[in-house]
Enzyme design. Sequence first.
Site, PDB file in Angstrom:
ATOM      1  N   GLY A   1      91.836  86.203  33.347  1.00 10.91           N
ATOM      2  CA  GLY A   1      92.834  85.154  33.553  1.00 10.91           C
ATOM      3  C   GLY A   1      94.098  85.411  32.756  1.00 10.91           C
TER       4      GLY A   1
ATOM      5  CG  ASP B   1      95.912  86.143  17.194  1.00  7.35           C
ATOM      6  OD1 ASP B   1      94.828  86.199  17.803  1.00  7.35           O
ATOM      7  OD2 ASP B   1      96.027  85.616  16.081  1.00  7.35           O
TER       8      ASP B   1
ATOM      9  CB  SER C   1      93.058  90.311  26.648  1.00  5.07           C
ATOM     10  OG  SER C   1      92.283  89.214  27.067  1.00  5.07           O
TER      11      SER C   1
ATOM     12  CG  ASN D   1      90.914  85.618  29.565  1.00  7.46           C
ATOM     13  OD1 ASN D   1      91.160  85.509  30.759  1.00  7.46           O
ATOM     14  ND2 ASN D   1      90.763  84.569  28.767  1.00  7.46           N
TER      15      ASN D   1
END
Length: 197
Positions: free
Chosen positions: A14, A70, A10, A12
Amino acid sequence: MNLTQLVLASHNGGKLKELQAMLGGSVTLRSVSEFSLVEPEETGLSFVENAILKARNASRLSGLPALADDSGLAVDFLGGAPGIYSARYADGQGDAANNAKLLEALKDVPDEQRGAQFVCVLALVRHADDPLPILCEGLWHGRILHAASGEYGFGYDPLFWVPERNCSSAELGPSEKNQLSHRARAMVLLRQRLGLQ
C-alpha cells in the site's frame, strides 16, 4: 539528480502504491521485498536517523538508489510520544491497541492541550554509503480527538482531527488525504529536489 528507478525501503504494498502515485511516472519505485524480506532494526532515536538507516539498508541490499520514509504521530502533551514508536506504541498489538493506549494517556486532557502532528521524513540515498542523503520532512498539524471517528485510513487516522477539513483523517477519502498528509508534504519537497515538478 537523474533517477529512473528507486528501491522503496518498505515491504508494504500500500505504501509503495501511495508513494508511486505521489512521485509520478518518471521514476519507478520497486519494493525492497524483491531483494530481501529482512527488515533492519530501527535503532535511531529520531525519524531522520531511522529513515536514513532504512534507505541505506535497502540500497545495500539492492545495489540501487533507495527511498525510505519514517513516520509517526507526535503528541504535544506527551512530549512528542508516541513518536518513532508510533507503530509499536502498545507493544506491537496493532492499531486498535495503539489508539486505546493514546486515548487513555490523554483521558483528562482538554482539547486545547491535545495538539499533535503526523511526521514524515523521507530519506533518499544514491548508494548505501551516500554521504549526502536527501532529507525531506512533512508535518501535518491537528489534534487528538476523544474518540475514534471515520472509516478510511489506518493507524491513528480515526483519532487525528484535521482542522482545515473539520473532520478526522479517517473521514477523508484516500485521494484527499494524499494531498494533505505529512507524507504528501514531504513528497512535494522531494519532487522539487529531484526536479520532477
